[in-house]
Design an enzyme around this catalytic site. Structure first.
Site, mmCIF file in Angstrom:
data_model
loop_
_atom_site.group_PDB
_atom_site.id
_atom_site.type_symbol
_atom_site.label_atom_id
_atom_site.label_comp_id
_atom_site.label_asym_id
_atom_site.label_seq_id
_atom_site.Cartn_x
_atom_site.Cartn_y
_atom_site.Cartn_z
ATOM 1 N N HIS A 57 -6.998 -5.840 2.811
ATOM 2 C CA HIS A 57 -5.506 -5.351 3.404
ATOM 3 C C HIS A 57 -4.924 -5.919 4.022
ATOM 4 O O HIS A 57 -4.971 -6.890 5.411
ATOM 5 C CB HIS A 57 -5.992 -4.280 4.483
ATOM 6 C CG HIS A 57 -6.777 -3.161 2.751
ATOM 7 N ND1 HIS A 57 -5.993 -1.706 2.721
ATOM 8 C CD2 HIS A 57 -7.992 -2.112 2.882
ATOM 9 C CE1 HIS A 57 -6.885 -0.777 2.753
ATOM 10 N NE2 HIS A 57 -7.947 -1.603 2.628
ATOM 11 N N ASP A 98 0.575 -1.253 -0.122
ATOM 12 C CA ASP A 98 -0.357 0.310 0.211
ATOM 13 C C ASP A 98 0.661 1.132 0.147
ATOM 14 O O ASP A 98 1.681 1.078 1.031
ATOM 15 C CB ASP A 98 -0.728 0.167 1.159
ATOM 16 C CG ASP A 98 -1.889 0.992 1.199
ATOM 17 O OD1 ASP A 98 -3.311 0.787 0.945
ATOM 18 O OD2 ASP A 98 -2.088 2.516 1.016
ATOM 19 N N ILE A 99 0.596 2.167 -0.636
ATOM 20 C CA ILE A 99 1.253 3.690 -1.397
ATOM 21 C C ILE A 99 1.322 4.262 0.182
ATOM 22 O O ILE A 99 2.313 4.883 0.272
ATOM 23 C CB ILE A 99 1.284 3.730 -2.507
ATOM 24 C CG1 ILE A 99 1.925 4.819 -3.097
ATOM 25 C CG2 ILE A 99 -0.407 4.840 -2.006
ATOM 26 C CD1 ILE A 99 3.292 4.515 -3.523
ATOM 27 N N HIS A 156 -10.039 -5.365 -2.972
ATOM 28 C CA HIS A 156 -8.615 -5.585 -2.028
ATOM 29 C C HIS A 156 -9.162 -5.908 -0.691
ATOM 30 O O HIS A 156 -9.539 -5.448 -0.218
ATOM 31 C CB HIS A 156 -7.728 -4.312 -2.420
ATOM 32 C CG HIS A 156 -8.251 -3.478 -1.950
ATOM 33 N ND1 HIS A 156 -9.975 -2.534 -2.832
ATOM 34 C CD2 HIS A 156 -8.460 -2.308 -0.680
ATOM 35 C CE1 HIS A 156 -9.503 -1.236 -1.848
ATOM 36 N NE2 HIS A 156 -9.022 -1.196 -1.391
ATOM 37 N N GLU A 200 -12.361 3.920 -0.876
ATOM 38 C CA GLU A 200 -11.322 4.412 -1.863
ATOM 39 C C GLU A 200 -11.123 4.283 -3.077
ATOM 40 O O GLU A 200 -11.502 4.960 -4.557
ATOM 41 C CB GLU A 200 -10.023 4.692 -1.179
ATOM 42 C CG GLU A 200 -8.953 6.051 -1.403
ATOM 43 C CD GLU A 200 -7.447 5.754 -1.414
ATOM 44 O OE1 GLU A 200 -7.873 5.220 -0.167
ATOM 45 O OE2 GLU A 200 -7.317 6.583 -2.136
HETATM 46 P P1 5GP Z 1 -9.769 1.524 0.801
HETATM 47 O O1 5GP Z 1 -10.445 1.471 -0.744
HETATM 48 O O2 5GP Z 1 -9.654 -0.044 1.231
HETATM 49 O O3 5GP Z 1 -10.420 2.361 1.553
HETATM 50 O O4 5GP Z 1 -7.943 1.695 0.312
HETATM 51 C C1 5GP Z 1 -8.153 2.405 -0.880
HETATM 52 C C2 5GP Z 1 -6.362 1.577 0.089
HETATM 53 O O5 5GP Z 1 -4.926 2.320 -1.375
HETATM 54 C C3 5GP Z 1 -5.707 3.076 0.158
HETATM 55 O O6 5GP Z 1 -5.205 2.354 1.748
HETATM 56 C C4 5GP Z 1 -4.776 3.312 -0.300
HETATM 57 O O7 5GP Z 1 -3.367 3.857 0.517
HETATM 58 C C5 5GP Z 1 -4.125 2.233 -1.459
HETATM 59 N N1 5GP Z 1 -3.694 2.812 -2.638
HETATM 60 C C6 5GP Z 1 -4.672 4.508 -3.660
HETATM 61 N N2 5GP Z 1 -4.295 4.595 -4.511
HETATM 62 C C7 5GP Z 1 -2.673 3.330 -4.239
HETATM 63 C C8 5GP Z 1 -2.337 3.401 -5.752
HETATM 64 O O8 5GP Z 1 -1.399 4.055 -6.582
HETATM 65 N N3 5GP Z 1 -0.658 2.300 -5.509
HETATM 66 C C9 5GP Z 1 -0.899 1.696 -4.346
HETATM 67 N N4 5GP Z 1 0.201 1.001 -4.302
HETATM 68 N N5 5GP Z 1 -2.350 2.226 -2.970
HETATM 69 C C10 5GP Z 1 -2.569 2.589 -3.254
#
Ligand code: 5GP
Length: 130
Positions: free
Chosen positions: A95, A29-30, A93, A88
């Site tokens: 985690h 995760d970035i 995905h 987001e």
């Molecule tokens: P969620 O959709 O589960 O709320 O979170 C999305 C996750 O994807 C976040 O933890 C965010 O940091 C990660 N994320 C978003 N964009 C990118 C990206 O371009 N690259 C990576 N490696 N992680 C990402």
């Protein structure tokens, strides 16, 4: 429009890749909650995890388990936490988060890492995969 994860899968944007096969990819995760925060992603772009075909869902869990075992061998922690959110990025995905404290599951707790630290970590996790 393809998700950001589809762009990663298609190598249009970079990631700190740990492992991939024809159906799944794991990368760091970035914006990690904790060092080693990893995302396990199906290459098929589906928004919500429980909309996945059952076999793909079960295979994602198996893939995530294998990555989690390697992650736990790599990053000192009490255990690996697992979470599915998707608020987001609308592309399934899982985690995987090395946990020492409850706050690391909150997504408000963020740690910074350099490019070289990310690279070394992804390589070290990959080396622990059997
Ligand atoms: P969620 O959709 O589960 O709320 O979170 C999305 C996750 O994807 C976040 O933890 C965010 O940091 C990660 N994320 C978003 N964009 C990118 C990206 O371009 N690259 C990576 N490696 N992680 C990402």
């Amino acid at each position: 429009m393809p998700s950001i994860f589809t762009k990663i899968i298609n190598k249009e944007i970079p990631c700190y890749n740990i492992v991939e096969n024809d159906r799944f990819i794991a990368f760091l995760d970035i914006n990690p909650n904790a060092k080693g925060h990893t995302l396990c992603v199906p290459k098929q772009e589906i928004d919500k995890i429980f909309d996945m075909p059952e076999k793909l869902y079960l295979d994602l869990m198996q893939f995530s388990r294998e990555v989690a075992i390697a992650l736990e061998k790599t990053v000192p922690c009490k255990r690996i936490g697992m979470s599915v959110v998707g608020l987001e990025v609308a592309h399934v995905h899982v985690h995987l988060i090395p946990l020492n404290e409850m706050k690391e599951m909150t997504f408000l707790n963020k740690v910074t890492q350099s490019d070289s630290e990310f690279k070394a970590l992804a390589k070290a996790i990959a080396a622990h995969l059997t």
